[in-house]
Write a protein that holds these residues in place. Structure first.
Motif, PDB file in Angstrom:
ATOM      1  N   ALA A  50       0.903  -1.145   0.004  1.00 14.21           N
ATOM      2  CA  ALA A  50      -0.011   0.018   0.048  1.00 14.21           C
ATOM      3  C   ALA A  50       1.005   1.363  -0.010  1.00 14.21           C
ATOM      4  CB  ALA A  50      -0.979   0.059   1.438  1.00 14.21           C
ATOM      5  N   LEU A  51       0.206   2.185  -0.523  1.00 16.75           N
ATOM      6  CA  LEU A  51       1.119   3.489  -0.540  1.00 16.75           C
ATOM      7  C   LEU A  51       0.310   4.592  -0.279  1.00 16.75           C
ATOM      8  CD1 LEU A  51       3.984   4.437  -1.425  1.00 16.75           C
ATOM      9  CD2 LEU A  51       3.386   4.660  -3.896  1.00 16.75           C
ATOM     10  N   ARG A  52       0.301   5.656   0.667  1.00 17.99           N
ATOM     11  CA  ARG A  52      -0.261   6.765   0.674  1.00 17.99           C
ATOM     12  C   ARG A  52       0.419   7.946   0.873  1.00 17.99           C
ATOM     13  NH1 ARG A  52      -1.060   2.500   4.107  1.00 17.99           N
ATOM     14  NH2 ARG A  52       0.502   3.196   5.640  1.00 17.99           N
ATOM     15  N   GLU A  53      -0.050   9.127   0.148  1.00 16.75           N
ATOM     16  CA  GLU A  53       0.713  10.256   0.217  1.00 16.75           C
ATOM     17  C   GLU A  53       0.329  11.028   1.587  1.00 16.75           C
ATOM     18  OE1 GLU A  53       1.125  12.706  -3.402  1.00 16.75           O
ATOM     19  OE2 GLU A  53      -0.130  11.358  -4.264  1.00 16.75           O
ATOM     20  N   ILE A  54       1.546  11.615   1.832  1.00 13.76           N
ATOM     21  CA  ILE A  54       1.373  12.355   3.335  1.00 13.76           C
ATOM     22  C   ILE A  54       2.168  13.961   2.870  1.00 13.76           C
ATOM     23  CG2 ILE A  54       1.253  10.801   4.884  1.00 13.76           C
ATOM     24  CD1 ILE A  54       4.046  11.110   5.444  1.00 13.76           C
ATOM     25  N   PRO A  55       1.660  14.884   3.602  1.00 16.26           N
ATOM     26  CA  PRO A  55       2.389  16.194   3.149  1.00 16.26           C
ATOM     27  C   PRO A  55       3.980  15.983   3.122  1.00 16.26           C
ATOM     28  CG  PRO A  55       0.479  16.316   5.030  1.00 16.26           C
ATOM     29  CD  PRO A  55       1.002  14.832   4.930  1.00 16.26           C
TER      30      PRO A  55
END
Length: 82
Positions: free
Chosen positions: A14-19
């Motif tokens: 899984a890959l999630r963008e964060i600031p």
């Protein structure tokens, strides 16, 4: 988006963008490649695609819980938000 470690394309579960970066859930060879690059310093870590396209990344956190490992990476150009 893909994670590139040295000359390998690493596929996170899984890959999630964060600031300023991403969080990636990794296992097996993908995790081993990233840890080797981080602690042995033999390879760069970069993003391919998305807002962070072709940016070098630094590992800033590794969290392990059971069989799951989440790695937080921040763009080398990003500033920390407090």
């Amino acid at each position: 988006m893909e994670l590139i470690v040295g000359n390998k394309r690493v596929t996170p579960e899984a890959l999630r963008e964060i600031p300023g970066g991403i969080e990636a859930d990794l296992a097996g060879e993908a995790l081993t490649s990233l840890i080797d690059a981080t602690f042995r310093g033999y390879a760069s870590i970069e993003m391919l695609g998305g807002d962070l396209d072709r940016q070098r990344m630094d590992v800033i956190d590794i969290r392990m819980a059971g069989a799951a490992t989440t790695v937080t990476l921040r763009s080398q150009g990003a500033m920390a938000l407090h």
